[in-house]
Each structure stands twice: as structure tokens, then as C-alpha cells.
Design a protein around this motif. Sequence first.
Motif, mmCIF file in Angstrom:
data_model
loop_
_atom_site.group_PDB
_atom_site.id
_atom_site.type_symbol
_atom_site.label_atom_id
_atom_site.label_comp_id
_atom_site.label_asym_id
_atom_site.label_seq_id
_atom_site.Cartn_x
_atom_site.Cartn_y
_atom_site.Cartn_z
ATOM 1 N N ALA A 1 -0.868 7.892 -6.953
ATOM 2 C CA ALA A 1 -0.342 8.075 -5.608
ATOM 3 C C ALA A 1 0.074 9.525 -5.428
ATOM 4 C CB ALA A 1 0.854 7.167 -5.373
ATOM 5 N N GLN A 2 -0.233 10.050 -4.273
ATOM 6 C CA GLN A 2 0.193 11.403 -3.900
ATOM 7 C C GLN A 2 0.408 11.409 -2.397
ATOM 8 O OE1 GLN A 2 -2.278 14.606 -5.167
ATOM 9 N NE2 GLN A 2 -1.326 16.082 -3.797
ATOM 10 N N PRO A 3 1.607 11.639 -1.898
ATOM 11 C CA PRO A 3 1.861 11.590 -0.463
ATOM 12 C C PRO A 3 0.992 12.564 0.293
ATOM 13 C CG PRO A 3 3.914 11.660 -1.696
ATOM 14 C CD PRO A 3 2.817 11.914 -2.677
ATOM 15 N N ARG A 4 0.620 12.140 1.476
ATOM 16 C CA ARG A 4 -0.196 12.983 2.344
ATOM 17 C C ARG A 4 0.584 14.212 2.774
ATOM 18 N NH1 ARG A 4 -2.156 9.717 7.314
ATOM 19 N NH2 ARG A 4 -2.264 8.282 5.561
ATOM 20 N N SER A 5 -0.077 15.370 2.727
ATOM 21 C CA SER A 5 0.592 16.620 3.118
ATOM 22 C C SER A 5 0.879 16.624 4.613
ATOM 23 C CB SER A 5 -0.294 17.821 2.761
ATOM 24 O OG SER A 5 0.307 19.004 3.214
ATOM 25 N N THR A 6 2.112 17.056 4.948
ATOM 26 C CA THR A 6 2.507 17.117 6.363
ATOM 27 C C THR A 6 2.355 18.485 6.953
ATOM 28 O OG1 THR A 6 4.796 17.541 5.697
ATOM 29 C CG2 THR A 6 4.162 15.249 6.029
ATOM 30 N N ALA A 7 1.848 19.437 6.128
ATOM 31 C CA ALA A 7 1.684 20.815 6.615
ATOM 32 C C ALA A 7 0.571 20.907 7.610
ATOM 33 C CB ALA A 7 1.428 21.754 5.443
ATOM 34 N N TRP B 1 -1.937 -2.464 -5.613
ATOM 35 C CA TRP B 1 -1.051 -1.336 -5.347
ATOM 36 C C TRP B 1 0.206 -1.431 -6.203
ATOM 37 C CZ3 TRP B 1 -2.514 2.605 -2.178
ATOM 38 C CH2 TRP B 1 -3.592 2.369 -1.336
ATOM 39 N N THR B 2 0.591 -0.285 -6.785
ATOM 40 C CA THR B 2 1.836 -0.171 -7.541
ATOM 41 C C THR B 2 2.539 1.119 -7.115
ATOM 42 O OG1 THR B 2 0.805 1.015 -9.381
ATOM 43 C CG2 THR B 2 0.829 -1.396 -9.506
ATOM 44 N N ASP B 3 3.708 1.338 -7.680
ATOM 45 C CA ASP B 3 4.440 2.561 -7.347
ATOM 46 C C ASP B 3 3.703 3.821 -7.824
ATOM 47 O OD1 ASP B 3 6.422 1.056 -6.214
ATOM 48 O OD2 ASP B 3 7.694 1.041 -8.015
ATOM 49 N N SER B 4 2.907 3.673 -8.855
ATOM 50 C CA SER B 4 2.205 4.845 -9.401
ATOM 51 C C SER B 4 0.881 5.115 -8.716
ATOM 52 C CB SER B 4 1.962 4.650 -10.905
ATOM 53 O OG SER B 4 1.170 3.491 -11.133
ATOM 54 N N GLY B 5 0.396 4.188 -7.887
ATOM 55 C CA GLY B 5 -0.869 4.412 -7.211
ATOM 56 C C GLY B 5 -1.583 3.110 -6.930
ATOM 57 N N VAL B 6 -2.911 3.169 -6.998
ATOM 58 C CA VAL B 6 -3.723 2.000 -6.712
ATOM 59 C C VAL B 6 -4.751 1.823 -7.820
ATOM 60 C CG1 VAL B 6 -5.336 3.337 -5.291
ATOM 61 C CG2 VAL B 6 -5.209 0.848 -5.021
ATOM 62 N N SER B 7 -4.923 0.553 -8.220
ATOM 63 C CA SER B 7 -5.968 0.196 -9.170
ATOM 64 C C SER B 7 -7.073 -0.507 -8.389
ATOM 65 C CB SER B 7 -5.416 -0.705 -10.269
ATOM 66 O OG SER B 7 -6.445 -1.088 -11.164
ATOM 67 N N LEU B 8 -8.255 0.044 -8.443
ATOM 68 C CA LEU B 8 -9.386 -0.426 -7.645
ATOM 69 C C LEU B 8 -10.421 -1.065 -8.562
ATOM 70 C CD1 LEU B 8 -11.336 -0.456 -5.144
ATOM 71 C CD2 LEU B 8 -11.929 1.886 -5.783
ATOM 72 N N MET B 9 -10.950 -2.221 -8.147
ATOM 73 C CA MET B 9 -12.018 -2.866 -8.903
ATOM 74 C C MET B 9 -13.061 -3.404 -7.937
ATOM 75 S SD MET B 9 -12.038 -6.097 -11.562
ATOM 76 C CE MET B 9 -11.870 -7.283 -10.235
ATOM 77 N N VAL B 10 -14.316 -3.095 -8.216
ATOM 78 C CA VAL B 10 -15.451 -3.643 -7.480
ATOM 79 C C VAL B 10 -16.312 -4.374 -8.496
ATOM 80 C CG1 VAL B 10 -17.429 -3.171 -6.009
ATOM 81 C CG2 VAL B 10 -15.354 -1.770 -5.812
ATOM 82 N N PRO C 1 0.823 -1.219 0.000
ATOM 83 C CA PRO C 1 0.000 0.000 0.000
ATOM 84 C C PRO C 1 0.853 1.264 0.000
ATOM 85 C CG PRO C 1 -0.836 -1.590 1.576
ATOM 86 C CD PRO C 1 0.499 -2.121 1.118
ATOM 87 N N ARG C 2 0.448 2.226 -0.789
ATOM 88 C CA ARG C 2 1.128 3.507 -0.873
ATOM 89 C C ARG C 2 0.374 4.539 -0.040
ATOM 90 N NH1 ARG C 2 5.864 4.403 -3.721
ATOM 91 N NH2 ARG C 2 4.982 6.331 -4.532
ATOM 92 N N GLU C 3 1.102 5.539 0.413
ATOM 93 C CA GLU C 3 0.471 6.608 1.188
ATOM 94 C C GLU C 3 -0.197 7.585 0.230
ATOM 95 O OE1 GLU C 3 1.740 10.044 4.399
ATOM 96 O OE2 GLU C 3 2.978 8.253 4.156
ATOM 97 N N LEU C 4 -1.478 7.824 0.433
ATOM 98 C CA LEU C 4 -2.251 8.710 -0.433
ATOM 99 C C LEU C 4 -2.604 9.993 0.299
ATOM 100 C CD1 LEU C 4 -4.752 6.179 -2.069
ATOM 101 C CD2 LEU C 4 -2.541 6.938 -2.942
#
Length: 409
Positions: free
Chosen positions: A403-409, A327-336, A289-292
Motif C-alpha cells: 500500500a502507498q497512499p495516492r499523492s495529493t500534490a 486487502w490488508t493494512d500492508s497492501g493487497v494480495s492479488l490472485m488470478v 480496500p486501501r488507497e494505492l
Amino acid sequence: MPENRISRAKLTTDIVLAVVFGLMSLPFALMGNWADLVAMLLFVGALAVRRLAPAWALGVAWAAATVQMAALRDLQFYDFAVLGVLYSTSAHGGRLLKWLGLVSAGAGALIATLYLQVLMPIFGGSGELTPQTWYAAAFILVGSLALLVLAWTAGLLARSIRDGREVRRREEAANRERALAEYRYTVEQERNRIARDMHDVVAHSLAVVIAQADGARFAAKTRPDAATEALSTIAGVARGALGDVRVLLAELRHREGAAPQPVLDDLSELIGGVVAAGLDVRRLETGEPRELGTGHQIAVYRIVQEALTNALRHGDTDAPVEVRFDWTDSGVSLMVANRMADAAGGPDAIATGSTATGATAAVSTGARHGITGMRERAQLVGGSLTAEPGRDGVFRVVASIPAQPRSTA
């Protein structure tokens, strides 16, 4: 044909001022002869139409000066009308007329000097030309040229000021229109956001409530305990939905929503609620899992929520629903993926469309707003989403969230 379109008030003002100037010049003209009266009337007419038709005004002024010189008349008070005409050529005339006004100022100064210091002494028989005459001619040339060009320059300055005001007015109008367009766009986006949030919250909760209510109705006589449990679930879901609606209303009142938003950790609770409503949900996850970011997590949560809601409302509740995260390095592929309620006829029935009340029709009517909302949520975070039934009778919602890291601000 007039060169300028002016208001009736401005034309009336010009005519009144011209008449006043004519009355002031009349006593001096009466002391002369008919040529003075004709020249005065022509100059008054030129002043009256100087803004309405500056080209005609310049021509009439030249005609008046010609009549005056032909009669060998000396300078008169009405000659000051030339200043107003030259002013109008640069202030109200076109590009060509503006420069013709400047040429007329120079030519008029030269002709006036030759007329007063050369022609009048010769034809008037006042004597021979002397050096003093030429000195006087030079003084008259410089003075008249400065006066006429000054009048033309004043008109050019007035024109520049007027054009500058017009440019600022147009810029202000353009800025107001742009601000209005931006405001309308912002309002439209906010309306779409509210519609998505209300649909996600209300539709999901109502789907769970309906499923539990149907189960409780059938189990009331034979399984009272199950009916009581279903009613308890209905009450909990309804309270949660009411709380979510209140949060949305608070965001609308205060413009800035400070309420907590759903994240990926809340998916277990979401799936648990759907399972309690009678849906068999199987969650699969592959990769690390990547941090979003917060917005990306909300998008994932709402997409899963809406897809499960559609499965509960329009799918076959006896068949399992697969929720898969890759989950991959570029993000997440979701399927329902869920089996459609009318897929009992098999793939051939889906392919031929023999089911009159097919899941495709149900999805296209009952779930079309939800699919639109899911697609918008995916696109807002830079992802994509497809939702369509397959030939195997399974409806799949496939989303790709970067994927986009969560802002720490």
C-alpha cells in the motif's frame, strides 16, 4: 632504461634546443681549452635527454661539472644547462630522482662556492684567503642556492600543474563514461517499459478479438444475432486498442505521457470485456480496500489484464476464472486462477506430464513475455509476483502489492 616515454616530437624539440644552446656556448668554450669543450658537450647531451632520461641527464651534468672543476676552469656560459637539468628532475623524474634533484641543487651550490672561493684561489695561486673572500663566498652560496632551487621549484610547479590536468582529464572521462552508462540504463528501462505497455495493450485486445472472431465464425450460420454481437465487440475492442496504441505513440513523441492511466476503478470494465469474450470471471474481494498510489494501481490493473489475457488464450474457457483481492493494512494480495486447457486428464496427467501439448508448455512459450512483464511491474512498485501451474490443473498468478497512499500534490 629511460624513465619516461615521450613522443618523438618532444624528443626532437629537446635535441634541437640542446644543439642551439651548444652553438651559443661554443664561442665561449673555444676561448678556453679542451676541458671546456668536453664539459660543454656533456652539458649539451644532458639537455638533449633531460625529459627522456632525467636520471641520466643529472648524472651527465655532474660528470661535466667534475671535468670542469678538475681542469680548474672558471664559470662558463654552458653552466646554465644545470638549470634545465634540475628543472627536469622535479618535473619529469620519479619520486627518488625528484628529491635527488633538490639535494643536487643544495650540494651543487655549496661545492660551487667552495670551488670558486677556496679551491681556485689556493690551487690557482691567486693569493691568500681574506675576509672579503668569505663575504663573497657567502654571497655566492646564497645566490647560487636560490637560483638552483628556483629552477628545481619551477619544475615541481610544472609537474603539479600537469598532474592536476591529468586528474581533471580522468575525472571528465569517468564522468562521461558514467553519463553514458546512465543513459544506456535509462534507454533500456524505457525500452522495457514500452515493451510492457505494448504487450499489455495489444496482447489483451488481440486475445479478445480472436476469441470473439472464433465465436462469430461458429455462430454465423446458426445464430446470426450472436455473430453480429461478436463482430460489434471486435470492432469496439479494436478501436480501443487503436486508441491505446496512439496514446503510447504520443508518449514516445513527447517523452512525457500526459494521457490518463488505468486505475482500480477501470477493472470492472476490463473484466466486463473479458466476460463478453466468453470467459466466466468471478471477482472476490475481502478486507477493507486501501488507497494505492497511481503507479501501484497501474501495476494491479496490468497484472489482472495480463492474467486474464493468458486465461483467455491458454486456459479452459469453459471453467470459471477466479480474480481475488485480499486487502490488508500492508497492501493487497492479488490472485488470478484459471483451469488450464489441457487439464482434462486430471491432476495425475499434470503431475506425470502425459499431456504432450500441456498448458505448462503453452504458458512457457506463448505467455512467457507476459509473465516477465507482470513480475517487473510488481517489482517496480516494491511488490512480488509468482505465476505457475499447480498439480490440480489450475494456473495461478499471485501478486503482492504494498500500500502507498495516492499523492495529493
